[in-house]
Design a protein around this motif. Structure first.
Motif, PDB file in Angstrom:
ATOM      1  N   ILE A 481       3.428 -33.525  27.415  1.00 10.88           N
ATOM      2  CA  ILE A 481       4.566 -32.653  27.626  1.00 10.88           C
ATOM      3  C   ILE A 481       5.371 -32.215  25.924  1.00 10.88           C
ATOM      4  CG2 ILE A 481       5.191 -33.529  29.797  1.00 10.88           C
ATOM      5  CD1 ILE A 481       7.430 -35.098  28.711  1.00 10.88           C
ATOM      6  N   SER A 482       4.766 -32.738  25.138  1.00 13.06           N
ATOM      7  CA  SER A 482       5.333 -32.413  23.635  1.00 13.06           C
ATOM      8  C   SER A 482       5.429 -31.084  23.311  1.00 13.06           C
ATOM      9  CB  SER A 482       4.509 -33.055  22.603  1.00 13.06           C
ATOM     10  OG  SER A 482       3.129 -32.915  22.646  1.00 13.06           O
ATOM     11  N   PHE A 483       4.454 -30.125  23.643  1.00  7.77           N
ATOM     12  CA  PHE A 483       4.766 -28.731  23.272  1.00  7.77           C
ATOM     13  C   PHE A 483       5.775 -27.939  23.889  1.00  7.77           C
ATOM     14  CE2 PHE A 483       3.182 -24.272  24.082  1.00  7.77           C
ATOM     15  CZ  PHE A 483       3.414 -23.895  22.802  1.00  7.77           C
ATOM     16  N   ALA A 484       6.161 -28.541  25.245  1.00  4.49           N
ATOM     17  CA  ALA A 484       7.307 -27.837  25.883  1.00  4.49           C
ATOM     18  C   ALA A 484       8.462 -28.502  25.225  1.00  4.49           C
ATOM     19  CB  ALA A 484       7.153 -28.207  27.528  1.00  4.49           C
ATOM     20  N   CYS A 485       8.622 -29.672  24.912  1.00  6.11           N
ATOM     21  CA  CYS A 485       9.551 -30.320  24.412  1.00  6.11           C
ATOM     22  C   CYS A 485      10.009 -29.716  23.041  1.00  6.11           C
ATOM     23  CB  CYS A 485       9.321 -31.864  24.208  1.00  6.11           C
ATOM     24  SG  CYS A 485       9.167 -32.655  25.557  1.00  6.11           S
ATOM     25  N   TYR A 486       9.114 -29.450  22.248  1.00  3.23           N
ATOM     26  CA  TYR A 486       9.133 -28.809  21.077  1.00  3.23           C
ATOM     27  C   TYR A 486       9.812 -27.374  21.139  1.00  3.23           C
ATOM     28  CZ  TYR A 486       8.308 -26.635  16.464  1.00  3.23           C
ATOM     29  OH  TYR A 486       8.624 -25.980  15.375  1.00  3.23           O
ATOM     30  N   LEU A 487       9.345 -26.653  22.059  1.00  2.51           N
ATOM     31  CA  LEU A 487      10.015 -25.324  22.182  1.00  2.51           C
ATOM     32  C   LEU A 487      11.252 -25.348  22.907  1.00  2.51           C
ATOM     33  CD1 LEU A 487       7.033 -23.570  23.402  1.00  2.51           C
ATOM     34  CD2 LEU A 487       8.000 -23.292  21.430  1.00  2.51           C
ATOM     35  N   ILE A 488      11.694 -26.490  23.785  1.00  2.00           N
ATOM     36  CA  ILE A 488      13.136 -26.335  24.508  1.00  2.00           C
ATOM     37  C   ILE A 488      14.071 -26.816  23.861  1.00  2.00           C
ATOM     38  CG2 ILE A 488      12.612 -28.297  26.033  1.00  2.00           C
ATOM     39  CD1 ILE A 488      14.157 -24.747  27.165  1.00  2.00           C
ATOM     40  N   HIS A 489      13.858 -27.837  23.090  1.00  2.00           N
ATOM     41  CA  HIS A 489      14.977 -28.841  22.631  1.00  2.00           C
ATOM     42  C   HIS A 489      16.147 -27.988  21.640  1.00  2.00           C
ATOM     43  CE1 HIS A 489      12.616 -29.191  18.463  1.00  2.00           C
ATOM     44  NE2 HIS A 489      13.884 -29.739  18.077  1.00  2.00           N
ATOM     45  N   PRO A 490      15.548 -27.115  20.787  1.00  2.00           N
ATOM     46  CA  PRO A 490      16.700 -26.216  20.006  1.00  2.00           C
ATOM     47  C   PRO A 490      17.465 -25.666  20.973  1.00  2.00           C
ATOM     48  CG  PRO A 490      14.417 -26.016  19.075  1.00  2.00           C
ATOM     49  CD  PRO A 490      14.286 -26.768  20.354  1.00  2.00           C
ATOM     50  N   ILE A 491      17.122 -25.043  21.805  1.00  2.00           N
ATOM     51  CA  ILE A 491      18.054 -24.229  22.771  1.00  2.00           C
ATOM     52  C   ILE A 491      18.991 -25.351  23.507  1.00  2.00           C
ATOM     53  CG2 ILE A 491      17.897 -23.197  25.254  1.00  2.00           C
ATOM     54  CD1 ILE A 491      15.407 -21.962  24.320  1.00  2.00           C
ATOM     55  N   LEU A 492      18.594 -26.624  23.813  1.00  2.00           N
ATOM     56  CA  LEU A 492      19.470 -27.413  24.493  1.00  2.00           C
ATOM     57  C   LEU A 492      20.619 -27.813  23.400  1.00  2.00           C
ATOM     58  CD1 LEU A 492      17.084 -29.689  26.459  1.00  2.00           C
ATOM     59  CD2 LEU A 492      18.250 -27.687  27.225  1.00  2.00           C
ATOM     60  N   ILE A 493      20.175 -27.861  22.162  1.00  2.00           N
ATOM     61  CA  ILE A 493      21.259 -28.179  21.058  1.00  2.00           C
ATOM     62  C   ILE A 493      22.049 -27.239  20.626  1.00  2.00           C
ATOM     63  CG2 ILE A 493      21.302 -28.914  18.697  1.00  2.00           C
ATOM     64  CD1 ILE A 493      18.578 -30.352  18.762  1.00  2.00           C
ATOM     65  N   ILE A 494      21.407 -25.895  20.752  1.00  2.00           N
ATOM     66  CA  ILE A 494      22.485 -24.923  20.340  1.00  2.00           C
ATOM     67  C   ILE A 494      23.376 -24.690  21.701  1.00  2.00           C
ATOM     68  CG2 ILE A 494      22.469 -22.161  20.447  1.00  2.00           C
ATOM     69  CD1 ILE A 494      19.792 -22.407  19.011  1.00  2.00           C
ATOM     70  N   ILE A 495      23.112 -24.882  22.917  1.00  2.00           N
ATOM     71  CA  ILE A 495      23.880 -24.706  24.065  1.00  2.00           C
ATOM     72  C   ILE A 495      25.031 -25.679  24.038  1.00  2.00           C
ATOM     73  CG2 ILE A 495      24.219 -25.114  26.410  1.00  2.00           C
ATOM     74  CD1 ILE A 495      21.462 -23.700  26.764  1.00  2.00           C
ATOM     75  N   TYR A 496      24.698 -27.293  23.722  1.00  2.00           N
ATOM     76  CA  TYR A 496      25.712 -28.122  23.581  1.00  2.00           C
ATOM     77  C   TYR A 496      26.636 -27.828  22.339  1.00  2.00           C
ATOM     78  CZ  TYR A 496      27.763 -32.520  22.531  1.00  2.00           C
ATOM     79  OH  TYR A 496      28.699 -33.923  22.261  1.00  2.00           O
ATOM     80  N   ASN A 497      26.197 -27.600  21.141  1.00  2.00           N
ATOM     81  CA  ASN A 497      27.056 -27.148  20.144  1.00  2.00           C
ATOM     82  C   ASN A 497      27.888 -25.962  20.348  1.00  2.00           C
ATOM     83  OD1 ASN A 497      26.076 -29.259  18.660  1.00  2.00           O
ATOM     84  ND2 ASN A 497      24.778 -28.132  17.425  1.00  2.00           N
ATOM     85  N   GLY A 498      27.377 -24.778  20.917  1.00  2.00           N
ATOM     86  CA  GLY A 498      28.128 -23.616  21.231  1.00  2.00           C
ATOM     87  C   GLY A 498      29.392 -23.727  22.334  1.00  2.00           C
ATOM     88  N   LYS A 499      29.180 -24.758  23.100  1.00  2.00           N
ATOM     89  CA  LYS A 499      30.103 -24.885  24.079  1.00  2.00           C
ATOM     90  C   LYS A 499      31.229 -25.878  23.670  1.00  2.00           C
ATOM     91  CE  LYS A 499      29.868 -23.515  27.876  1.00  2.00           C
ATOM     92  NZ  LYS A 499      30.763 -22.426  28.504  1.00  2.00           N
ATOM     93  N   GLN A 500      31.100 -26.364  22.530  1.00  2.00           N
ATOM     94  CA  GLN A 500      32.157 -27.263  22.094  1.00  2.00           C
ATOM     95  C   GLN A 500      33.444 -26.406  21.769  1.00  2.00           C
ATOM     96  OE1 GLN A 500      31.658 -30.858  22.104  1.00  2.00           O
ATOM     97  NE2 GLN A 500      29.841 -29.909  22.875  1.00  2.00           N
ATOM     98  N   GLU A 501      34.814 -26.980  22.241  1.00  2.00           N
ATOM     99  CA  GLU A 501      35.910 -26.414  22.239  1.00  2.00           C
ATOM    100  C   GLU A 501      36.379 -26.754  20.614  1.00  2.00           C
ATOM    101  OE1 GLU A 501      37.471 -24.090  24.067  1.00  2.00           O
ATOM    102  OE2 GLU A 501      35.802 -24.498  25.614  1.00  2.00           O
ATOM    103  N   THR A 502      35.938 -27.883  19.997  1.00  2.00           N
ATOM    104  CA  THR A 502      36.671 -28.436  19.055  1.00  2.00           C
ATOM    105  C   THR A 502      35.206 -28.837  18.024  1.00  2.00           C
ATOM    106  OG1 THR A 502      36.695 -30.527  19.749  1.00  2.00           O
ATOM    107  CG2 THR A 502      38.653 -29.182  19.776  1.00  2.00           C
TER     108      THR A 502
END
Length: 549
Positions: A481-502
């Motif tokens: 599953i490494s290929f899918a993991c490489y492609l999806i992990h930045p999206i998850l990080i961007i969503i987490y960082n972008g949704k922060q209030e502070t």
């Protein structure tokens, strides 16, 4: 006894078994035994069991038109057969209207192939089928077992690096304290991740090694011929292997970023939406690494474009190897020198950092150097040469213990020096610097050579505990599953960082938990994408092709 093998018996036997297989009445084991029997019949000296089976067959006699269609064969001979994994069973087949067999055989085969293709398309989207083997803990014998460990450890390093970089670029509330604490200390792995770009060079090495191994295997199956058609097929298979999930991720990023409620730091996601709507075509053509970094749709996918561009050079190098090994060595040396010199010259004249910057202060680093084929070809080239050597070698390169010990000492020492110098040379000088240029030109091929040595030592039995670690069964399902993991992990990080209030507050434990959380979620989503998107497309096949996992 003279054994006469006629093509009619072969065709009738194979036609009967294949027809029964399509109707679901023949097991895979029976199919394999039948193919083995027919293969034996074509040998100059067939196995005794195959000759006995052939002798026991009911042969077609004369006067079929007059009704002589029942040829019972030999019951005793049939029951006395003892094959490699089966024993003989007697049955009779009554042949009726033989004249119709030759007329309807081709039509029946076409209908069967048509039905089989439609059925395979429907089966491709079966979750039960696509999930089979994804979580398997058993690797394929044809691959190098140590590569799974190398691949996953490099992926974890990249996830760690992106976790840090995407946070440090935009939303740390104690950025100066973070830099003072971890900027110069290689022990802060999770708080900075060190020279993570070396993990990308490891991926390039593995890509080159496996591309050469795959092409040489295809040549061997094609009667040892490297034809234009084979090269086109080789490149197309890679394109269709990469693009379905790649393009799905692009669509997912645009759609998801568009509908999710924006947060305080959502500007990265907004930039992604604009870039993808404008430059999606560069991802489709796998040329997005040639654009300016600020214009790339899903910037982390530049690696896929770079990898495919390098992949296309493998047939040429393999052709040179088959033509003249000395010529291959000479051209490879020239290419390696050109790539290293180009990197050094760019670093000197543009005053580029040697340690990948964590801010966009050095746009020229990304625009002219970081993701360009003329500066990153060294590791892939070394991978191709390693793949050719490891696939074609007759004897082990390492024959004595002292050779293995010297190789391990040298490779680990070079790795330590390369990582250490990344911190020593971290400051960017105002003038052209020879040490910075020299490091920039040499560190990528040197790192690739050390990883190539590790793979070679493990495969030749001199890996010790390192081989046992890299060959753990744990890495096999993660590698699937490494290929899918490489492609999806930045999206998850961007969503987490972008949704922060502070802004995020840096502490060692915070960044460690961020890495663990992002990794865990990446593995879960990566598995889902592998089962629902990547694997179903791989199962789709043409009417005259067979899927090979």
């Amino acid at each position: 006894m003279v054994l006469v093998r006629g093509p009619l018996l072969y065709r009738l036997t194979l036609w009967a078994v294949v027809t029964a297989a399509y109707s679901g009445n023949v097991t895979e084991r029976c199919m394999q035994d039948t193919k083995a029997f027919l293969w034996e019949l074509h040998q100059d000296s067939p196995s005794p069991y195959a000759a006995l089976m052939y002798d026991a067959f009911g042969k077609i006699g004369s006067d079929v038109k007059g009704g002589n269609t029942n040829r019972p064969g030999s019951l005793q001979e049939c029951l006395s057969v003892q094959g490699p994994s089966f024993s003989g069973q007697y049955c009779q087949v009554f042949l009726k209207q033989l004249n119709q067999v030759s007329e309807t055989d081709d039509n029946h085969r076409e209908d069967s192939e048509e039905n089989s293709w439609v059925y395979s398309c429907l089966q491709a989207f079966s979750i039960q089928r696509s999930s089979q083997g994804v979580l398997s803990w058993t690797g394929t014998r044809a691959s190098y077992s140590s590569l799974n460990g190398v691949r996953i450890l490099s992926l974890l390093w990249i996830i760690c690096g992106h976790t840090i970089q995407l946070s440090a670029w935009n939303n740390l509330d104690n950025d100066k304290r973070w830099k003072e604490t971890v900027d110069r200390n290689p022990l802060y792995v999770f708080a900075f991740s060190g020279p993570v770009y070396l993990a990308v060079d490891t991926f390039l090495l593995l890509g080159g090694l496996l591309s050469a191994k795959s092409l040489l295997g295809s040549i061997q199956k094609s009667d040892d011929k490297l034809s234009i058609c084979l090269v086109v097929s080789y490149l197309f298979k890679r394109f269709k292997r990469v693009q379905p999930l790649h393009l799905f991720i692009i669509c997912l990023a645009i759609g998801f970023f568009s509908v999710v409620h924006r947060g305080t730091f959502w500007f990265i996601a907004e930039d992604e939406i604009l870039n993808c709507k404008k430059y999606w075509w560069s991802n489709l053509l796998l040329v997005n690494n040639l654009l300016t970094i600020t214009d790339i749709c899903a910037p982390w996918t530049w690696y896929l474009s770079l990898d495919f561009q390098f992949y296309a050079t493998t047939p040429l190098l393999v052709y040179l190897y088959r033509l003249n090994k000395g010529l291959l060595v000479a051209i490879a040396a020239v290419l390696l020198v050109l790539s290293s010199v180009t990197s050094a010259v760019l670093t000197a004249f543009l005053h580029l950092p040697v340690h990948q910057p964590t801010t966009l202060a050095y746009k020229s680093y990304f625009q002219y150097y970081y993701n360009k084929p003329y500066t990153r070809y060294g590791p892939y080239l070394i991978g191709i040469l390693s793949g050719i050597f490891m696939t074609t070698k007759k004897n082990n390169l390492i024959r004595l213990q002292w050779q293995a010990a010297l190789g391990w000492f040298t490779s680990l020492s070079v790795m330590a020096v390369l990582v250490g110098l990344a911190y020593v040379l971290r400051e960017v000088p105002a003038q052209a610097s020879a040490p910075h240029a020299l490091y920039q030109g040499l560190h990528r091929p040197l790192w690739a050579l050390t990883v190539a040595w590790i793979v070679l030592a493990c495969e030749e039995g001199y890996g010790g505990f390192v081989d046992r670690l890299l060959s753990l069964s744990l890495w096999v399902p993660l590698s699937n599953i490494s290929f899918a993991c490489y492609l999806i992990h930045p999206i998850l990080i961007i969503i987490y960082n972008g949704k922060q209030e502070t802004p995020i507050h840096y502490t060692d434990i915070n960044f460690f938990y961020l890495f663990i959380g992002h990794t865990a979620l990446t593995l879960v989503v990566g598995y889902v994408l592998t089962v629902l998107v990547e694997k179903p497309y791989l199962f789709l096949k043409g009417k005259n092709t067979k899927y090979q996992n």
